[in-house]
Design an enzyme around this catalytic site. Structure first.
Site, short mmCIF file in Angstrom:
data_model
loop_
_atom_site.label_atom_id
_atom_site.label_comp_id
_atom_site.label_asym_id
_atom_site.label_seq_id
_atom_site.Cartn_x
_atom_site.Cartn_y
_atom_site.Cartn_z
N LEU A 138 0.87 -1.17 0.00
CA LEU A 138 0.00 0.00 0.00
C LEU A 138 0.91 1.22 0.00
CD1 LEU A 138 -2.65 -0.97 2.73
CD2 LEU A 138 -2.92 -1.10 0.25
N ASP A 139 0.50 2.28 -0.70
CA ASP A 139 1.29 3.50 -0.70
C ASP A 139 1.42 4.05 0.72
OD1 ASP A 139 1.41 3.27 -3.44
OD2 ASP A 139 -0.30 4.59 -3.78
N LYS A 140 2.42 4.87 0.92
CA LYS A 140 2.72 5.42 2.25
C LYS A 140 1.48 5.97 2.94
CE LYS A 140 5.42 9.09 4.49
NZ LYS A 140 6.42 10.16 4.27
N ARG A 237 -5.11 5.29 -7.90
CA ARG A 237 -4.84 6.73 -8.01
C ARG A 237 -4.66 7.14 -9.48
NH1 ARG A 237 0.14 7.40 -4.11
NH2 ARG A 237 -0.17 9.61 -4.59
#
Length: 326
Positions: A138-140, A237
Site C-alpha cells: 500500500l502507498d505510504k 490513483r
C-alpha cells in the site's frame, strides 16, 4: 548464509517469441530482473528439463520453467519496534491494518521505519522470507489491510493467488467530482515517461483493471468502493486521475483539495488540512493458502476519511435548493 529458492511456472502461449529473461521477469516478479538474469547465466534455470544459460533465448509458449537457485540473504534491514495493527495472525500468515504515513518497504528516502522493519522486530524468523513476507504493498499514505506470509511456501502461494486474481481487495475512496455511475476501468499502466516516481496510463504498459461502484454522491465529490483485479503501482490513483476524478487529497495525481463555492467553513478547514489521498483498503478476502478456509477481514474507515465524509454530507444538505413556500 544462502537460501534455497525453488520456483516453477508454465510459459503463457501469448509469450511466444519473447526472450527468456523477459518471460521469467513476468512469471517470477517477486525477484528483480537482474537477479533472475544472474540465475539464468549461472545455470539455475531449466526449460522442459533443459538448462538454458542464454537470457535472450526465445520461448515458444507452454514450456515448464523451473528455477533451483541459491540466494544470498538479502541486505540486512534492522528490526525496529514499530507498532503494527495486527488484525489476524496464525502460524502461516499475518494481516495488518496499515496506518497512514507508514512506508511498507525500505527504499530511497525511507531507509528504515517501515512495515518491513516492524515485521523483523515482531517476527524475527520472518527474516528468511524475501521482503519479510510482504506480497503486496500500500502507498505510504494509503491505509488499510495487507496480508503478509510467514514462510516462503505461503508467500509463493499468495503471490500466485494475486496473479490469478483469487484475492479480493476492496477499497473505500473519495473522488473529486460527481460521478454518475459505476464501471470498469481497463487502462494499462507504466512508469511515467519523465517523472520517475510517477506512474501513468500507457498503451504499452502492463494490464491494469479496476472496478468501482458509487457508494454516495456529494455536491462535488463521490464516495466510491473499488475492487482491484490487478495490482499495479498507484493503480487506483492513476486510474481515477485518468478518469478525471482524481482522489481527494492526492498530492501526486490530484493536486490540492479545492472546496466549491458556498462550502461550509468546517469543510474548507478540513480540506486545507487533508494532506493524503482519501484511499483505504477496507476489505480483504482470500482462501487460506494452507487450510483452504475462506477468510474475510474488514478494516474500519479511518477517522480522517469518516470526518471528511460527514462534512461532505453536511455540506451537500446545507446547499440543497430551498423550496419556496406557497
Amino acid at each position: 548464509m544462502n537460501q534455497a529458492i525453488q520456483l516453477s511456472a508454465t510459459v503463457d502461449i501469448e509469450q511466444c517469441d519473447q526472450r527468456l529473461d523477459q518471460v521469467i521477469a513476468v512469471l517470477f516478479s517477486d525477484y528483480s530482473r537482474s537477479r533472475l538474469k544472474e540465475w539464468i547465466l549461472a545455470g539455475y534455470v531449466t526449460m522442459d528439463d533443459v538448462v538454458i544459460t542464454k537470457p535472450r533465448f526465445k520461448v515458444l509458449g507452454e514450456e515448464l520453467i523451473v528455477v533451483n537457485a541459491l540466494m544470498e540473504m538479502e541486505e540486512r534491514h534492522k528490526p525496529q519496534d514499530i507498532d503494527l495493527n495486527i488484525v489476524f495472525e496464525d502460524e502461516h500468515l499475518i494481516v495488518i491494518n496499515k496506518r497512514a504515513g507508514l512506508v511498507v518497504h525500505p527504499g530511497a528516502g525511507n531507509p528504515d521505519g517501515t512495515v518491513l522493519n516492524g515485521l523483523l522486530h515482531h517476527y524475527p524468523e520472518i527474516e528468511t522470507v524475501p521482503r519479510a513476507g510482504i506480497v503486496h504493498r500500500l502507498d505510504k499514505d494509503t491505509t488499510g489491510l495487507m496480508v503478509i506470509a510467514k514462510s516462503i511456501r505461503v508467500q509463493t502461494k499468495l503471490v500466485a493467488m494475486i496473479q490469478k486474481r483469487e484475492i479480493t481487495r476492496e477499497y473505500e475512496a473519495i473522488a473529486i467530482g460527481q460521478m454518475t455511475a459505476g464501471g470498469k476501468i481497463e487502462a494499462p499502466i507504466a512508469r511515467h515517461p519523465t517523472k520517475r516516481t510517477h506512474m501513468a496510463v500507457d498503451a504499452d504498459g502492463k494490464e491494469a483493471i479496476t472496478r468501482y461502484r458509487i457508494a454516495e454522491k456529494f455536491r462535488a465529490h463521490t464516495r466510491l468502493r473499488l475492487r482491484l483485479e490487478t495490482g499495479r503501482t498507484h493503480q487506483i490513483r492513476v486510474h481515477m486521475s485518468f478518469m478525471r476524478h482524481a482522489l481527494l487529497g492526492d498530492p501526486v495525481y490530484g493536486g490540492r483539495p479545492k472546496p466549491v463555492k458556498n462550502s461550509i467553513p468546517e469543510l474548507i478547514e478540513e480540506m486545507q488540512g487533508f494532506k493524503r489521498q482519501a484511499l483505504h483498503a477496507v476489505k480483504l478476502q482470500l482462501e487460506h493458502p494452507i487450510t483452504g478456509e475462506m477468510m474475510r477481514w474488514q478494516a474500519p474507515i479511518p477517522a480522517d476519511m469518516v470526518r471528511m465524509t460527514q462534512l461532505l454530507r453536511q455540506d451537500t444538505l446545507e446547499n440543497q435548493p430551498k423550496s419556496e413556500g406557497l
